[in-house]
Design a protein around this motif. Structure first.
Motif, mmCIF file in Angstrom:
data_model
loop_
_atom_site.group_PDB
_atom_site.id
_atom_site.type_symbol
_atom_site.label_atom_id
_atom_site.label_comp_id
_atom_site.label_asym_id
_atom_site.label_seq_id
_atom_site.Cartn_x
_atom_site.Cartn_y
_atom_site.Cartn_z
ATOM 1 N N ASP A 45 -4.213 0.731 1.439
ATOM 2 C CA ASP A 45 -5.661 0.790 1.621
ATOM 3 C C ASP A 45 -6.311 -0.419 0.945
ATOM 4 O OD1 ASP A 45 -5.780 1.328 -1.125
ATOM 5 O OD2 ASP A 45 -6.177 3.465 -0.854
ATOM 6 N N GLU A 98 -8.586 9.701 6.424
ATOM 7 C CA GLU A 98 -7.997 9.183 5.196
ATOM 8 C C GLU A 98 -8.055 7.651 5.139
ATOM 9 O OE1 GLU A 98 -6.730 10.136 2.295
ATOM 10 O OE2 GLU A 98 -7.176 12.248 2.617
ATOM 11 N N ILE A 127 -0.780 4.321 1.718
ATOM 12 C CA ILE A 127 -1.424 5.407 2.452
ATOM 13 C C ILE A 127 -0.400 6.417 2.952
ATOM 14 C CG2 ILE A 127 -2.836 6.004 4.458
ATOM 15 C CD1 ILE A 127 -4.002 3.153 4.297
#
Length: 337
Positions: free
Chosen positions: A319, A216, A325
């Protein structure tokens, strides 16, 4: 112990745990933008259950995550970080390192000591209490301000099953979280002087509302490190934003290998980085202890007080596009008793 899952590429998902009056809460799959979520009891009731059966649960959770990001799914609802517990409300293992040697060097320099050469190739690690973590929006209870309450902004990983003597390999890392490793600084010297390590000086820890797979982070996950600033706001003002991938002496695979040198780790074990710290003082700090050590070194005495009732701390990571995040740890100190 069940064998570790084989390494897979491009595994992406975000998971959280809602408080539901049980010890382990309710597992949720959360959308990438943290706006929506869905419970998945047909896959796993809790995050620990998912970790225990990761080879089966992970692909099914990933399918739900993909569907949630591309449109509505049955049973979805607006995600509320305030309802979250730490992703694992309790864990089989919580081992916290001190991988940023700038932090170690400042603490030791303030008391006239050098960093031993061994610290550069043998990680520092302590075993924290893992029977009950704080929710990320819960108050931090404080019984006595004289104990020197401090926050510590960190990054941590959740592992799968790790065999005894495992090499430094990312395949054992399942998820990443942010950490507020609460410390009682004025209790630490007395405990360490006994030669038996931390205990009372390390009360309950809090983790970010959301745990995410390493992928991610995209290109920011490199070399087993999260190469992004960790944003720490103290009493509503930016206190620090050091980069978590800079000057991390030991990466997460190395820290996990260090813990597993003499023991197996059960799925759901948590391994922390220690306080994120950069040599560049212009980026600020992730704990009060560091600025106090600099004051001692430069002025002869600490000027910055430790936390008191009513103080607030916020820890978050964004991010490259400025999106949260993990969600944010937001806590207030509350007098207890």
């Amino acid at each position: 112990m069940a064998p570790a899952a084989a390494s897979r590429k491009n595994i992406k998902m975000k998971l959280a745990t809602y408080q539901n009056h049980t010890r382990d809460g309710q597992l949720l799959v959360v959308s990438r933008d943290l706006a929506r979520a869905v419970a998945v009891p047909d896959i796993a009731a809790t995050l620990q259950q998912a970790l225990d059966h990761w080879t089966v649960a992970e692909p099914r959770l990933q399918e739900v995550y993909a569907a949630l990001n591309h449109g509505q799914v049955p049973g979805e609802f607006a995600f509320d970080q305030a309802r979250c517990h730490s992703p694992l409300p309790r864990a089989y293992q919580w081992a916290d390192g001190s991988a940023y040697l700038n932090h170690v060097a400042l603490v030791r320099k303030a008391r006239g000591a050098e960093v031993p050469e061994s610290f550069y190739h043998d990680p520092l690690m302590y075993q924290g209490g893992s029977d009950a973590f704080l929710p990320p929006r819960a108050d931090i209870p404080l019984r006595d301000e004289a104990w020197g309450l401090d926050f510590e902004g960190e990054v941590a990983v959740i592992t799968g099953d790790v065999p005894l003597g495992a090499p430094a390999d990312e395949k054992h890392i399942r998820l990443l979280m942010l950490v507020n490793d609460v410390s009682l600084r004025n209790l630490i010297p007395g405990e360490l002087a006994k030669g038996f390590g931390f205990f009372q000086s390390k009360p309950a820890t809090a983790f970010s509302p959301v745990a995410v797979t390493p992928d991610e982070l995209g290109d920011a996950w490199q070399g087993g490190k999260a190469h992004l600033p960790l944003l720490v706001d103290y009493n509503g003002k930016r206190f620090g934003q050091p980069n978590a991938g800079v000057e991390m002496q030991f990466n997460f695979p190395q820290l996990v290998a260090h813990v597993s040198r003499t023991r197996e780790l059960a799925a759901g074990s948590i391994v922390g980085s220690g306080t994120v710290s950069n040599h560049d003082r212009s980026v600020g700090f992730c704990c009060l202890a560091e600025i106090r050590m600099i004051e001692i070194i430069e002025q002869g005495a600490a000027q910055t007080p430790f936390m008191k009732a009513g103080d607030t701390i916020r820890i978050e990571m964004l991010d490259a596009a400025g999106r949260s995040i993990f969600g944010a740890i937001e806590q207030k100190v509350a007098a207890h008793g």
